[in-house]
Design a protein around this motif. Structure first.
Motif, PDB file in Angstrom:
ATOM      1  N   THR A  83       0.822  -1.212   0.000  1.00  0.00           N
ATOM      2  CA  THR A  83       0.000   0.000   0.000  1.00  0.00           C
ATOM      3  C   THR A  83       0.855   1.260   0.000  1.00  0.00           C
ATOM      4  N   ASP A  84       1.955   1.253   0.753  1.00  0.00           N
ATOM      5  CA  ASP A  84       2.856   2.407   0.743  1.00  0.00           C
ATOM      6  C   ASP A  84       3.397   2.651  -0.663  1.00  0.00           C
ATOM      7  N   TRP A  85       3.811   1.565  -1.319  1.00  0.00           N
ATOM      8  CA  TRP A  85       4.311   1.722  -2.688  1.00  0.00           C
ATOM      9  C   TRP A  85       3.193   2.186  -3.641  1.00  0.00           C
ATOM     10  N   ALA A  86       2.004   1.609  -3.435  1.00  0.00           N
ATOM     11  CA  ALA A  86       0.875   1.961  -4.303  1.00  0.00           C
ATOM     12  C   ALA A  86       0.545   3.445  -4.195  1.00  0.00           C
ATOM     13  N   ARG A  87       0.662   3.991  -2.957  1.00  0.00           N
ATOM     14  CA  ARG A  87       0.343   5.402  -2.768  1.00  0.00           C
ATOM     15  C   ARG A  87       1.267   6.281  -3.614  1.00  0.00           C
ATOM     16  N   ARG A  88       2.552   5.907  -3.675  1.00  0.00           N
ATOM     17  CA  ARG A  88       3.494   6.696  -4.465  1.00  0.00           C
ATOM     18  C   ARG A  88       3.167   6.601  -5.969  1.00  0.00           C
ATOM     19  N   VAL A  89       2.778   5.379  -6.399  1.00  0.00           N
ATOM     20  CA  VAL A  89       2.429   5.195  -7.808  1.00  0.00           C
ATOM     21  C   VAL A  89       1.202   6.030  -8.168  1.00  0.00           C
ATOM     22  N   VAL A  90       0.191   6.007  -7.306  1.00  0.00           N
ATOM     23  CA  VAL A  90      -1.042   6.755  -7.577  1.00  0.00           C
ATOM     24  C   VAL A  90      -0.765   8.251  -7.563  1.00  0.00           C
ATOM     25  N   GLU A  91       0.060   8.711  -6.627  1.00  0.00           N
ATOM     26  CA  GLU A  91       0.400  10.139  -6.590  1.00  0.00           C
ATOM     27  C   GLU A  91       1.136  10.550  -7.866  1.00  0.00           C
ATOM     28  N   ALA A  92       2.040   9.678  -8.345  1.00  0.00           N
ATOM     29  CA  ALA A  92       2.744   9.975  -9.595  1.00  0.00           C
ATOM     30  C   ALA A  92       1.764  10.006 -10.767  1.00  0.00           C
ATOM     31  N   ALA A  93       0.787   9.095 -10.748  1.00  0.00           N
ATOM     32  CA  ALA A  93      -0.219   9.079 -11.821  1.00  0.00           C
ATOM     33  C   ALA A  93      -1.075  10.336 -11.779  1.00  0.00           C
ATOM     34  N   GLU A  94      -1.405  10.812 -10.577  1.00  0.00           N
ATOM     35  CA  GLU A  94      -2.181  12.046 -10.463  1.00  0.00           C
ATOM     36  C   GLU A  94      -1.400  13.238 -11.002  1.00  0.00           C
ATOM     37  N   ALA A  95      -0.085  13.271 -10.738  1.00  0.00           N
ATOM     38  CA  ALA A  95       0.749  14.339 -11.281  1.00  0.00           C
ATOM     39  C   ALA A  95       0.814  14.247 -12.805  1.00  0.00           C
TER      40      ALA A  95
END
Length: 309
Positions: A83-95
């Motif tokens: 989940t920690d890794w997923a949060r970074r991926v999703v934040e990058a996708a939002e950017a």
């Protein structure tokens, strides 16, 4: 020592080894809400579909991510780490999404149109008024010239969409026929041809000194092709760079010309010009054109759809 095969063995594409964004967003919702059912509702899917997506993700990663119980759902230790890794991926996708929206906004804020003279004067104003109603925030610039100049601007990247008249799609461009146009032989009422009863023959038209648009115009291209087998066009009486100038010269009695019926409708109705029948087909296609391999997008696509309406 590292395994020497590690750099040589082919690896499957990243998309086959990393869960998709939808699955990662679902996992983040489970972590935040503590319930698979509530997480499913938040992301807009059914609970069975959410369970299936979590199981597919666990199979892909080879670890258990969520423990289910009557009291709700909780992440396993591995699930918390993922989940920690997923949060970074999703934040990058939002950017990434915010950046692409900004690019689209910049693209959609302007439209550069190049059009041949007849289309620019008699058809484009109505299309651009309709486009303004659809996209009021788009600034439109119009470059008018002959068909050859329109093609040059598109090939040079100076226009997003072009409109030309003529026989073919210019080299290096793609295009679509959006309409048709007929060319009319016209004279002032006092010209000798105005008293004719028989149509002009192609040879007579070819031999007559005419007031013409310059070479490179769609009108000139159609005339050259239509009269090529009848001796070709005689030397022009006048050669002018705009339809309006040609029309004014004919109305003044300077000589005959061949003009789009779009351009002379008002003058024919008011009898300031007289149309002379001619025994040769003078018809041309009106085309929207764009750089080869680049389909119109954004405001250019909207304008193209309006021309077909």
């Amino acid at each position: 020592m590292s395994d020497p095969r590690s750099s040589d063995e082919p690896r499957s594409p990243l998309a086959h080894r990393v869960p998709d964004l939808g699955a990662l967003e679902l996992l983040l919702a489970v972590a935040r809400l503590g319930s698979l059912g509530r997480a499913a509702r938040e992301v807009g899917i059914t609970q069975p579909a959410a369970s299936s997506r979590i199981r597919s993700m666990e199979r892909m990663l080879g670890v258990a991510l969520v423990e289910r119980s009557p009291r709700g759902s909780r992440l396993t230790d591995a699930g918390a780490l993922v989940t920690d890794w997923a949060r970074r991926v999703v934040e990058a996708a939002e950017a990434f999404d915010a950046g692409t929206q900004a690019l689209r906004g910049r693209r959609d804020s302007r439209l550069r149109v190049a059009a041949s003279m007849t289309i620019a004067e008699y058809l484009l104003p109505g299309w651009l008024i309709a486009l303004r109603g659809l996209l009021p925030g788009t600034a439109v610039s119009l470059l008018a010239g002959n068909s050859a100049a329109v093609a040059d601007r598109l090939r040079a990247g100076e226009a997003d969409l072009g409109f030309v008249e003529g026989l073919d799609v210019p080299a290096g461009l793609d295009g679509a026929v959006i309409g048709h146009d007929r060319l009319a032989v016209v004279v002032a009422p006092g010209h000798a041809w105005a008293r004719r009863r028989a149509p002009l023959s192609p040879a007579e038209l070819a031999a007559a000194p005419l007031i013409l648009r310059e070479r490179g115009s769609g009108t000139r291209q159609v005339l050259d092709a239509a009269l090529a087998g009848h001796g070709g066009l005689a030397a022009p009486l006048l050669e002018l760079s705009s339809t309006t100038a040609v029309k004014a010269a004919v109305v003044s009695g300077a000589g005959p010309s061949v003009l789009s019926e779009l351009a002379v409708g008002e003058e024919l109705a008011a009898r300031r010009l007289v149309e002379i029948p001619v025994a040769v087909r003078l018809r041309r296609d009106l085309r929207a054109v764009w750089p080869m391999g680049q389909r119109p997008t954004g405001p250019a696509r909207e304008l193209l759809s309006l021309t077909r309406g």
